[in-house]
Design a protein around this motif. Structure first.
Motif, PDB file in Angstrom:
ATOM      1  N   PHE A  12      -7.808  -8.232  56.910  1.00 58.13           N
ATOM      2  CA  PHE A  12      -7.710  -9.700  57.386  1.00 58.13           C
ATOM      3  C   PHE A  12      -6.390 -10.302  56.424  1.00 58.13           C
ATOM      4  CE2 PHE A  12     -11.507  -8.466  59.403  1.00 58.13           C
ATOM      5  CZ  PHE A  12     -11.380  -8.999  60.717  1.00 58.13           C
ATOM      6  N   SER A  13      -5.821  -9.876  55.552  1.00 54.62           N
ATOM      7  CA  SER A  13      -5.124 -10.577  54.520  1.00 54.62           C
ATOM      8  C   SER A  13      -3.816 -11.250  55.279  1.00 54.62           C
ATOM      9  CB  SER A  13      -4.372  -9.672  53.623  1.00 54.62           C
ATOM     10  OG  SER A  13      -5.502  -9.351  52.692  1.00 54.62           O
ATOM     11  N   LYS A  14      -3.237 -10.471  56.209  1.00 57.45           N
ATOM     12  CA  LYS A  14      -2.157 -11.077  57.111  1.00 57.45           C
ATOM     13  C   LYS A  14      -2.431 -11.517  58.448  1.00 57.45           C
ATOM     14  CE  LYS A  14       0.123  -7.876  54.321  1.00 57.45           C
ATOM     15  NZ  LYS A  14      -0.981  -7.064  53.738  1.00 57.45           N
ATOM     16  N   ILE A  15      -3.568 -11.704  58.760  1.00 56.58           N
ATOM     17  CA  ILE A  15      -3.753 -12.547  59.810  1.00 56.58           C
ATOM     18  C   ILE A  15      -4.825 -13.610  59.804  1.00 56.58           C
ATOM     19  CG2 ILE A  15      -3.120 -10.688  61.750  1.00 56.58           C
ATOM     20  CD1 ILE A  15      -6.185  -9.950  61.694  1.00 56.58           C
ATOM     21  N   MET A  16      -5.456 -13.735  58.565  1.00 61.59           N
ATOM     22  CA  MET A  16      -6.604 -14.674  58.612  1.00 61.59           C
ATOM     23  C   MET A  16      -6.273 -15.452  57.385  1.00 61.59           C
ATOM     24  SD  MET A  16      -8.644 -15.333  60.803  1.00 61.59           S
ATOM     25  CE  MET A  16      -9.418 -13.945  61.441  1.00 61.59           C
ATOM     26  N   SER A  17      -6.421 -14.708  56.165  1.00 63.55           N
ATOM     27  CA  SER A  17      -6.208 -15.214  54.701  1.00 63.55           C
ATOM     28  C   SER A  17      -6.100 -14.100  53.743  1.00 63.55           C
ATOM     29  CB  SER A  17      -7.072 -16.381  54.288  1.00 63.55           C
ATOM     30  OG  SER A  17      -7.292 -16.588  52.957  1.00 63.55           O
ATOM     31  N   SER A  18      -4.922 -14.086  53.081  1.00 66.62           N
ATOM     32  CA  SER A  18      -4.875 -13.178  51.707  1.00 66.62           C
ATOM     33  C   SER A  18      -5.914 -13.402  50.807  1.00 66.62           C
ATOM     34  CB  SER A  18      -3.421 -12.904  51.348  1.00 66.62           C
ATOM     35  OG  SER A  18      -2.878 -14.097  50.950  1.00 66.62           O
ATOM     36  N   GLY A  19      -6.356 -14.750  50.773  1.00 66.11           N
ATOM     37  CA  GLY A  19      -6.850 -15.181  49.556  1.00 66.11           C
ATOM     38  C   GLY A  19      -8.629 -14.811  49.718  1.00 66.11           C
ATOM     39  N   LEU A  20      -9.039 -14.532  51.189  1.00 62.42           N
ATOM     40  CA  LEU A  20     -10.372 -14.285  51.477  1.00 62.42           C
ATOM     41  C   LEU A  20     -10.767 -12.879  50.764  1.00 62.42           C
ATOM     42  CD1 LEU A  20     -11.035 -15.168  55.100  1.00 62.42           C
ATOM     43  CD2 LEU A  20     -11.718 -16.183  53.192  1.00 62.42           C
ATOM     44  N   ARG A  21      -9.555 -11.903  50.725  1.00 63.30           N
ATOM     45  CA  ARG A  21      -9.659 -10.597  50.264  1.00 63.30           C
ATOM     46  C   ARG A  21     -10.687  -9.827  51.135  1.00 63.30           C
ATOM     47  NH1 ARG A  21      -5.927  -9.533  49.403  1.00 63.30           N
ATOM     48  NH2 ARG A  21      -6.532  -7.546  48.234  1.00 63.30           N
ATOM     49  N   VAL A  22     -10.554  -9.896  52.406  1.00 64.25           N
ATOM     50  CA  VAL A  22     -11.448  -8.859  53.073  1.00 64.25           C
ATOM     51  C   VAL A  22     -10.930  -8.125  54.000  1.00 64.25           C
ATOM     52  CG1 VAL A  22     -13.034  -8.983  55.093  1.00 64.25           C
ATOM     53  CG2 VAL A  22     -13.038 -11.093  53.667  1.00 64.25           C
ATOM     54  N   GLY A  23     -11.077  -6.823  53.702  1.00 62.91           N
ATOM     55  CA  GLY A  23     -10.457  -5.652  54.426  1.00 62.91           C
ATOM     56  C   GLY A  23     -11.707  -4.642  55.012  1.00 62.91           C
ATOM     57  N   PHE A  24     -11.630  -3.618  55.487  1.00 60.45           N
ATOM     58  CA  PHE A  24     -12.681  -2.635  55.935  1.00 60.45           C
ATOM     59  C   PHE A  24     -11.940  -1.326  56.334  1.00 60.45           C
ATOM     60  CE2 PHE A  24     -11.242  -4.935  59.702  1.00 60.45           C
ATOM     61  CZ  PHE A  24     -11.711  -3.909  60.662  1.00 60.45           C
ATOM     62  N   VAL A  25     -12.739  -0.303  56.023  1.00 62.29           N
ATOM     63  CA  VAL A  25     -12.237   1.043  56.213  1.00 62.29           C
ATOM     64  C   VAL A  25     -13.407   1.710  57.372  1.00 62.29           C
ATOM     65  CG1 VAL A  25     -12.065   3.267  55.146  1.00 62.29           C
ATOM     66  CG2 VAL A  25     -11.843   1.421  53.724  1.00 62.29           C
ATOM     67  N   THR A  26     -12.814   2.221  58.212  1.00 64.81           N
ATOM     68  CA  THR A  26     -13.316   2.828  59.187  1.00 64.81           C
ATOM     69  C   THR A  26     -13.139   4.411  59.137  1.00 64.81           C
ATOM     70  OG1 THR A  26     -12.966   1.097  60.681  1.00 64.81           O
ATOM     71  CG2 THR A  26     -13.802   3.138  61.685  1.00 64.81           C
ATOM     72  N   GLY A  27     -14.323   5.067  59.198  1.00 61.63           N
ATOM     73  CA  GLY A  27     -13.991   6.645  59.029  1.00 61.63           C
ATOM     74  C   GLY A  27     -15.363   7.588  58.913  1.00 61.63           C
ATOM     75  N   PRO A  28     -15.227   8.785  59.036  1.00 62.79           N
ATOM     76  CA  PRO A  28     -16.409   9.545  58.920  1.00 62.79           C
ATOM     77  C   PRO A  28     -17.649   9.090  57.825  1.00 62.79           C
ATOM     78  CG  PRO A  28     -14.657  10.709  58.714  1.00 62.79           C
ATOM     79  CD  PRO A  28     -13.940   9.567  58.689  1.00 62.79           C
ATOM     80  N   ILE A  29     -19.049   9.051  58.262  1.00 57.10           N
ATOM     81  CA  ILE A  29     -19.932   8.593  57.626  1.00 57.10           C
ATOM     82  C   ILE A  29     -19.955   9.324  56.247  1.00 57.10           C
ATOM     83  CG2 ILE A  29     -22.612   8.324  57.478  1.00 57.10           C
ATOM     84  CD1 ILE A  29     -22.568   7.888  60.353  1.00 57.10           C
ATOM     85  N   THR A  30     -19.906  10.401  56.140  1.00 59.56           N
ATOM     86  CA  THR A  30     -19.870  11.339  54.884  1.00 59.56           C
ATOM     87  C   THR A  30     -19.107  10.843  53.799  1.00 59.56           C
ATOM     88  OG1 THR A  30     -20.376  13.269  56.151  1.00 59.56           O
ATOM     89  CG2 THR A  30     -19.803  13.502  53.702  1.00 59.56           C
ATOM     90  N   LEU A  31     -17.575  10.427  54.373  1.00 58.61           N
ATOM     91  CA  LEU A  31     -16.607   9.930  53.450  1.00 58.61           C
ATOM     92  C   LEU A  31     -16.917   8.669  52.974  1.00 58.61           C
ATOM     93  CD1 LEU A  31     -13.261  11.682  54.830  1.00 58.61           C
ATOM     94  CD2 LEU A  31     -14.902  12.343  52.765  1.00 58.61           C
ATOM     95  N   LEU A  32     -17.508   7.696  54.002  1.00 51.77           N
ATOM     96  CA  LEU A  32     -17.640   6.131  53.581  1.00 51.77           C
ATOM     97  C   LEU A  32     -18.675   6.333  52.760  1.00 51.77           C
ATOM     98  CD1 LEU A  32     -15.234   5.909  55.622  1.00 51.77           C
ATOM     99  CD2 LEU A  32     -16.790   3.853  56.741  1.00 51.77           C
ATOM    100  N   HIS A  33     -19.898   7.206  52.740  1.00 57.55           N
ATOM    101  CA  HIS A  33     -20.852   6.940  51.921  1.00 57.55           C
ATOM    102  C   HIS A  33     -20.518   7.228  50.522  1.00 57.55           C
ATOM    103  CE1 HIS A  33     -24.777   7.398  50.175  1.00 57.55           C
ATOM    104  NE2 HIS A  33     -24.639   8.665  49.907  1.00 57.55           N
ATOM    105  N   ARG A  34     -19.385   8.183  50.443  1.00 54.51           N
ATOM    106  CA  ARG A  34     -18.784   8.330  48.933  1.00 54.51           C
ATOM    107  C   ARG A  34     -18.066   7.380  48.409  1.00 54.51           C
ATOM    108  NH1 ARG A  34     -20.384  11.511  45.328  1.00 54.51           N
ATOM    109  NH2 ARG A  34     -21.355  12.899  47.317  1.00 54.51           N
ATOM    110  N   LEU A  35     -17.384   6.428  49.324  1.00 53.85           N
ATOM    111  CA  LEU A  35     -16.608   5.474  48.835  1.00 53.85           C
ATOM    112  C   LEU A  35     -17.606   4.341  48.746  1.00 53.85           C
ATOM    113  CD1 LEU A  35     -13.850   4.936  51.765  1.00 53.85           C
ATOM    114  CD2 LEU A  35     -13.554   5.623  49.332  1.00 53.85           C
ATOM    115  N   GLU A  36     -18.759   4.358  49.165  1.00 52.98           N
ATOM    116  CA  GLU A  36     -19.962   3.322  48.940  1.00 52.98           C
ATOM    117  C   GLU A  36     -20.436   3.534  47.204  1.00 52.98           C
ATOM    118  OE1 GLU A  36     -24.366   1.739  49.915  1.00 52.98           O
ATOM    119  OE2 GLU A  36     -23.316   3.489  51.519  1.00 52.98           O
ATOM    120  N   LEU A  37     -20.463   4.761  47.044  1.00 50.64           N
ATOM    121  CA  LEU A  37     -20.858   4.904  45.732  1.00 50.64           C
ATOM    122  C   LEU A  37     -19.941   4.549  44.774  1.00 50.64           C
ATOM    123  CD1 LEU A  37     -22.633   8.833  46.010  1.00 50.64           C
ATOM    124  CD2 LEU A  37     -23.550   6.482  46.298  1.00 50.64           C
ATOM    125  N   HIS A  38     -18.716   4.700  44.914  1.00 56.39           N
ATOM    126  CA  HIS A  38     -17.631   4.160  43.977  1.00 56.39           C
ATOM    127  C   HIS A  38     -17.585   2.748  44.038  1.00 56.39           C
ATOM    128  CE1 HIS A  38     -14.649   7.672  43.379  1.00 56.39           C
ATOM    129  NE2 HIS A  38     -15.510   8.192  44.338  1.00 56.39           N
TER     130      HIS A  38
END
Length: 462
Positions: free
Chosen positions: A296-322
């Motif tokens: 949302f940095s380019k379309i809402m506000s870069s200062g909000l610091r909000v993004g998101f990742v969409t992908g396979p549950i298995t990989l995103l669960h691993r990202l969550e652990l990070h």
């Protein structure tokens, strides 16, 4: 002209939607587009994701205390929370948060929403916001089969991309990326001494034949096959290119054939100027090998610091652990505020905002191009982008534009990005420069491009 000539010095550059003959790749059969969006055609994800996870990431275990926040989401509000080590919101000095929109409307956070905004959240993010994002993804990228995919909130798209690299990369691993490329992506791979495999771009983005040639050659010589390909597919930074659908299908086919993950870093997706939205890699991902990074940095506000990742549950669960051991979660305040705004607007309101932002940048680009055509014709080559924030120029007659940018232009108080810094290998000389047209006023554009033309002429006389 080289086979993969990227830019034209013509005063009437071709549209991004039109590809030169040398970059056309045959489409799949006419049935392919329907299959991409047919819920009944879903193929179960059967990839062995352990192949992509490095040794350090594989050793990560769930934070037991962080997991409590996940449990709390599913319990009634009257449960007794003896096991939660969080501060009491009654000690916070905030009673209400109110934000005025440019329309004069107000977004207010109070009561339970204010408590949520000021308190810790689960590492995956604020569930009401994630629900809205799931609906947005389905609207723009087709059915997503949320029993196999999920979304995790990140502090801008960069955090998600960084954690994906840290999850997958091993020392000396090869990775494919376009050249030129977003330098923030290259920097993520450098600590791993990655073997960067740069692939040339033309006016339609990364050249698929070159990817296929590299992969076939590595397979023949029994060299390691890259596990990841990094792509910035829509009006890319810095080249401004958009990968067309037929080319994306061929890239996805190669990813399936060679067992590669696609890192689809697409922060400019909503800043394209075409009538039709680009078809994303996510929308054609039947095997579960795409990690898509939105921001949302380019379309809402870069200062909000909000993004998101969409992908396979298995990989995103691993990202969550990070995330559980680093940022813990994206800013609660930013997430709840964004949720309130999106709820207030609805999807139609959000699309209206997208159109407002697009029109703003389209006017910026049109003025920049009229000035560039006036002052830089014969001094530079370019290809007019169809969205985004950047114009990529090749200076005619210079093998390396470094001195032009870092000395001569700076003396004239013109700040540009040198091409070498946006190359997959920054040690190589580059005749390119990147101009951002996002914030400069018309008066600054007039003066800046005129001074750039003056600086180029002076440099060519040296």
């Amino acid at each position: 002209m080289a086979q993969y000539q990227l830019y034209s010095s013509s005063n009437e550059p071709a549209s991004v939607a039109h590809c030169p003959i040398d970059c056309i790749i045959p489409e799949y059969g006419p049935e392919a587009p329907q299959l991409l969006h047919n819920k009944n055609s879903a193929i179960p994800f059967t990839i062995d994701y352990s192949y992509f996870i490095n040794d350090i990431s594989s050793k990560r275990q769930p934070s037991q205390l962080r997991e409590i926040t996940r449990v709390l989401e599913k319990l009634p509000p009257n449960c007794i929370k003896f096991g939660v080590g969080v501060p009491n919101v009654l000690t916070f000095p905030f009673k209400k948060i109110s934000v005025e929109l440019i329309t004069g409307e107000e977004i207010k956070l109070q009561g339970q929403e204010l408590s949520d905004a000021l308190q810790y959240l689960p590492s995956v993010g604020y569930r009401p916001l994630i629900k809205i994002l799931e609906e947005i993804q389905e609207r723009f990228h087709g059915p997503q089969y949320w029993d196999k995919r999920s979304i995790i909130m990140t502090s801008g798209a960069q955090e998600g991309l960084s954690k994906a690299v840290d999850m997958c990369m091993r020392c000396n691993d090869p990775v494919i990326m376009p050249n030129p490329v977003y330098t923030g992506a290259v920097d993520l791979f450098k600590p791993y001494d990655a073997e960067i495999i740069p692939i040339v771009q033309d006016s339609c983005g990364i050249v698929v034949e070159e990817i296929e040639k590299v992969l076939a050659e590595r397979k023949r010589k029994m060299k390691p096959i890259p596990k990841m390909i990094y792509l910035n597919p829509t009006v890319s930074n810095p080249a401004g290119t958009t990968i067309p659908t037929h080319r994306k299908r061929e890239i996805y086919r190669l990813a399936c054939e060679y067992n590669i993950l696609i890192l689809e870093d697409d922060p400019y997706y909503y800043l394209h100027f075409e009538k039709e939205n680009p078809v994303s890699f996510l929308s054609m991902d039947t095997e579960g090998r795409v990690l898509r990074f939105d921001s949302f940095s380019k379309i809402m506000s870069s200062g909000l610091r909000v993004g998101f990742v969409t992908g396979p549950i298995t990989l995103l669960h691993r990202l969550e652990l990070h995330m559980q051991t680093s940022s813990m979660h994206t800013s609660s305040l930013s997430q709840v505020l964004l949720y309130k705004l999106l709820s207030h607007w609805g999807q139609d309101g959000l699309i209206s905002h997208f159109m407002h932002v697009k029109n703003f940048y389209k006017q910026k680009l049109d003025y920049m191009m009229s000035t560039v055509n006036k002052h830089l014709h014969g001094l530079a080559e370019w290809y007019e982008p169809n969205g985004g924030m950047f114009l990529w120029l090749k200076i005619i007659g210079l093998n390396d534009a470094k001195q032009l940018v870092t000395n001569r232009c700076l003396e004239k108080l013109i700040i540009l990005a040198p091409g070498y810094a946006l190359s997959a290998n920054a040690e190589n000389p580059s005749p390119y420069i990147r101009i951002s047209y996002s914030i400069a006023s018309p008066e600054e554009v007039d003066r800046g491009i005129l001074l750039l033309a003056e600086a180029i002429r002076e440099e060519l006389l040296e």
